[in-house]
Write a protein that holds these residues in place. Structure first.
Motif, short mmCIF file in Angstrom:
data_model
loop_
_atom_site.label_atom_id
_atom_site.label_comp_id
_atom_site.label_asym_id
_atom_site.label_seq_id
_atom_site.Cartn_x
_atom_site.Cartn_y
_atom_site.Cartn_z
N THR A 133 -14.46 -29.79 10.16
CA THR A 133 -15.23 -28.54 10.15
C THR A 133 -14.34 -27.36 9.75
OG1 THR A 133 -16.72 -29.38 11.87
CG2 THR A 133 -16.63 -26.99 11.56
N GLU A 134 -13.12 -27.32 10.27
CA GLU A 134 -12.21 -26.24 9.92
C GLU A 134 -11.78 -26.35 8.46
OE1 GLU A 134 -10.28 -25.23 14.30
OE2 GLU A 134 -9.08 -26.32 12.83
N LEU A 135 -11.58 -27.55 7.98
CA LEU A 135 -11.23 -27.71 6.57
C LEU A 135 -12.37 -27.28 5.67
CD1 LEU A 135 -9.26 -28.61 4.39
CD2 LEU A 135 -10.15 -30.94 4.62
N THR A 136 -13.59 -27.64 6.03
CA THR A 136 -14.75 -27.22 5.24
C THR A 136 -14.84 -25.70 5.19
OG1 THR A 136 -15.97 -29.24 5.73
CG2 THR A 136 -17.26 -27.32 5.08
N ALA A 137 -14.61 -25.04 6.34
CA ALA A 137 -14.66 -23.57 6.39
C ALA A 137 -13.55 -22.97 5.53
CB ALA A 137 -14.53 -23.10 7.83
N THR A 138 -12.37 -23.58 5.56
CA THR A 138 -11.25 -23.07 4.78
C THR A 138 -11.50 -23.24 3.28
OG1 THR A 138 -9.74 -23.58 6.59
CG2 THR A 138 -8.76 -23.25 4.41
N LEU A 139 -12.04 -24.37 2.90
CA LEU A 139 -12.35 -24.59 1.49
C LEU A 139 -13.45 -23.65 1.00
CD1 LEU A 139 -12.19 -28.49 1.38
CD2 LEU A 139 -10.51 -26.87 0.48
N ALA A 140 -14.44 -23.39 1.86
CA ALA A 140 -15.49 -22.43 1.50
C ALA A 140 -14.92 -21.03 1.35
CB ALA A 140 -16.60 -22.46 2.55
N GLY A 141 -14.03 -20.66 2.27
CA GLY A 141 -13.40 -19.36 2.18
C GLY A 141 -12.55 -19.22 0.94
N TYR A 142 -11.82 -20.28 0.60
CA TYR A 142 -11.00 -20.18 -0.60
C TYR A 142 -11.84 -20.14 -1.87
CZ TYR A 142 -7.57 -20.49 -4.18
OH TYR A 142 -6.85 -20.21 -5.30
N ALA A 143 -12.99 -20.78 -1.85
CA ALA A 143 -13.89 -20.68 -3.01
C ALA A 143 -14.28 -19.22 -3.23
CB ALA A 143 -15.13 -21.54 -2.79
N GLU A 144 -14.52 -18.50 -2.15
CA GLU A 144 -14.85 -17.07 -2.23
C GLU A 144 -13.68 -16.28 -2.80
OE1 GLU A 144 -16.05 -13.47 0.91
OE2 GLU A 144 -15.83 -15.53 1.62
N VAL A 145 -12.47 -16.55 -2.31
CA VAL A 145 -11.28 -15.86 -2.79
C VAL A 145 -11.04 -16.17 -4.26
CG1 VAL A 145 -8.77 -15.76 -2.57
CG2 VAL A 145 -10.19 -15.72 -0.51
N ALA A 146 -11.11 -17.44 -4.62
CA ALA A 146 -10.85 -17.84 -6.00
C ALA A 146 -11.83 -17.20 -6.97
CB ALA A 146 -10.90 -19.36 -6.12
N ALA A 147 -13.10 -17.13 -6.58
CA ALA A 147 -14.10 -16.52 -7.45
C ALA A 147 -13.80 -15.03 -7.66
CB ALA A 147 -15.49 -16.71 -6.85
N ALA A 148 -13.36 -14.36 -6.59
CA ALA A 148 -13.07 -12.92 -6.70
C ALA A 148 -11.84 -12.65 -7.55
CB ALA A 148 -12.89 -12.33 -5.30
N LEU A 149 -10.87 -13.59 -7.56
CA LEU A 149 -9.63 -13.38 -8.29
C LEU A 149 -9.66 -13.95 -9.69
CD1 LEU A 149 -6.90 -13.93 -5.55
CD2 LEU A 149 -7.96 -11.81 -6.33
N ALA A 150 -10.75 -14.65 -10.05
CA ALA A 150 -10.86 -15.18 -11.41
C ALA A 150 -10.89 -14.04 -12.43
CB ALA A 150 -12.11 -16.05 -11.52
N ASP A 151 -11.47 -12.91 -12.04
CA ASP A 151 -11.48 -11.71 -12.88
C ASP A 151 -11.01 -10.56 -11.98
OD1 ASP A 151 -11.83 -9.85 -14.86
OD2 ASP A 151 -14.01 -9.72 -14.61
N PRO A 152 -9.72 -10.46 -11.73
CA PRO A 152 -9.21 -9.54 -10.71
C PRO A 152 -9.35 -8.08 -11.13
CG PRO A 152 -7.41 -10.56 -11.90
CD PRO A 152 -8.65 -11.24 -12.36
N PRO A 153 -9.42 -7.19 -10.15
CA PRO A 153 -9.53 -5.75 -10.47
C PRO A 153 -8.28 -5.24 -11.15
CG PRO A 153 -9.18 -6.08 -8.11
CD PRO A 153 -9.42 -7.44 -8.70
N PRO A 154 -8.41 -4.24 -12.03
CA PRO A 154 -7.26 -3.72 -12.79
C PRO A 154 -6.13 -3.23 -11.89
CG PRO A 154 -9.32 -2.89 -13.70
CD PRO A 154 -9.68 -3.59 -12.43
N GLU A 155 -6.46 -2.64 -10.74
CA GLU A 155 -5.40 -2.11 -9.88
C GLU A 155 -4.54 -3.24 -9.29
OE1 GLU A 155 -9.27 -2.00 -7.40
OE2 GLU A 155 -8.62 -1.63 -9.48
#
Length: 331
Positions: A133-155
């Motif tokens: 369950t904790e691994l599933t939550a961690t993988l879901a959280g990283y999917a969110e992070v990875a999606a946000a950093l695929a096109d990172p903000p200019p700053e």
């Protein structure tokens, strides 16, 4: 995720790897300066047990219930740590809004030390062997992070993060050096020693693969850089190794302990969004590169950062190598 092998645990639990000073051992002037920023004296302090540095890191509480997480390092004797902490604060302040990461509050210099205060995350390290369950939550959280950093903000891009492709060429790739006799061979089982040409050929593909990625990644994603909060959400910490590279590289680093836990790390990788556009052999390439880097680093002699660093490098490198061997049918 189904258990596929007996769990293998690290030599020392991840929550007990650090060798840090306690709050009471920091210079009185530094403690007074921190208390001044907090608006009152520190009444409780819990030193972080995870990590592989000797910098201070701990959760501080004030009498009115305020909580903050503080990292601190001596600006002379631990200048590299102070620089890391400053760098991390810059990164955290510029990560996209809404991500599960602690944000910086303030920083100060006092008594020849640098200190940075971050949001206190109410969470604990994931348990080993990994709880599915904790691994599933961690993988879901990283999917969110990875999606946000695929096109990172200019700053965030403007901070000038290094490129994984360059880091691979200058430091990570070790099997080719071992095969050429320029790097001492780490202790290896006979089957692995016979596979040196295969290991070198696999890792050599990493720079080109990494150079093709346009996003940013954590760069050091491991179990001990994750916290699980009381509602089961994963938070991602220790962002001083941010670099340009593919999210699947982070994913493989995280999943080494899932493989060690006896979980089906192959399925976890193959079904994760971060691996959706990865080259077909990206998992094997990354496992080869990480195994070589970690196993050769483990032979460098006692570390001044943590007495447990070499043991954990040996453990993680060995698990990466065995995962690769299982996938390739080598052992």
């Amino acid at each position: 995720m189904t258990g596929v092998r007996e769990p293998v645990l690290p030599p020392v639990p991840y929550h007990a790897t650090a060798a840090r000073p306690h709050w009471s051992e920091l210079p009185a002037q530094l403690r007074a300066a921190v208390a001044g920023r907090l608006g009152g004296p520190v009444v409780a302090a819990r030193t972080a047990g995870a990590g592989f540095t000797r910098g201070f890191a701990g959760l501080l509480e004030t009498a009115d219930g305020g909580r903050i997480f503080v990292k601190a390092a001596d600006l002379t004797r631990q200048r590299h740590l102070a620089d890391w902490y400053h760098r991390e604060a810059l990164v955290l302040a510029r990560l996209p809004a809404g991500l599960p990461v602690p944000r910086p509050r303030w920083a100060l210099d006092a008594a020849g030390w640098y200190a940075v205060a971050l949001d206190a995350v109410d969470g604990e390290l994931p348990r080993l062997p990994w709880n599915p369950t904790e691994l599933t939550a961690t993988l879901a959280g990283y999917a969110e992070v990875a999606a946000a950093l695929a096109d990172p903000p200019p700053e965030l891009v403007a901070l000038g993060a290094p490129h994984l492709a360059d880091l691979a060429r200058t430091d990570i790739l070790r099997w080719g050096e071992v095969a050429a006799g320029r790097e001492p061979a780490p202790p290896l089982p006979p089957w692995a020693a016979e596979r040196l040409p295969d290991l070198a050929a696999l890792e050599a593909r990493l720079p080109a693969y990494a150079a093709a990625a346009g996003g940013l990644i954590h760069g050091d994603l491991r179990l001990d850089n994750v916290l699980i909060d009381p509602v089961g959400r994963a938070w991602f910490c220790d962002w001083n190794w941010l670099c340009h590279g593919p999210a699947w590289f982070d994913l493989v680093g995280l999943l080494i302990t899932a493989y060690a836990s006896g979980l089906d790390a192959d399925v976890a990788y193959a079904t994760h969004p971060a691996a959706a556009d990865a080259p077909p052999d990206a998992l094997d390439v990354t496992l080869a590169a990480l195994a070589g880097y970690l196993l050769t680093s483990a032979t460098d002699g006692p570390s001044t950062a943590s007495p447990h660093l070499r043991g954990h490098q040996r453990f993680s490198g060995g698990q990466a190598l065995h995962w690769l061997a299982a996938r390739r049918g080598w052992a």
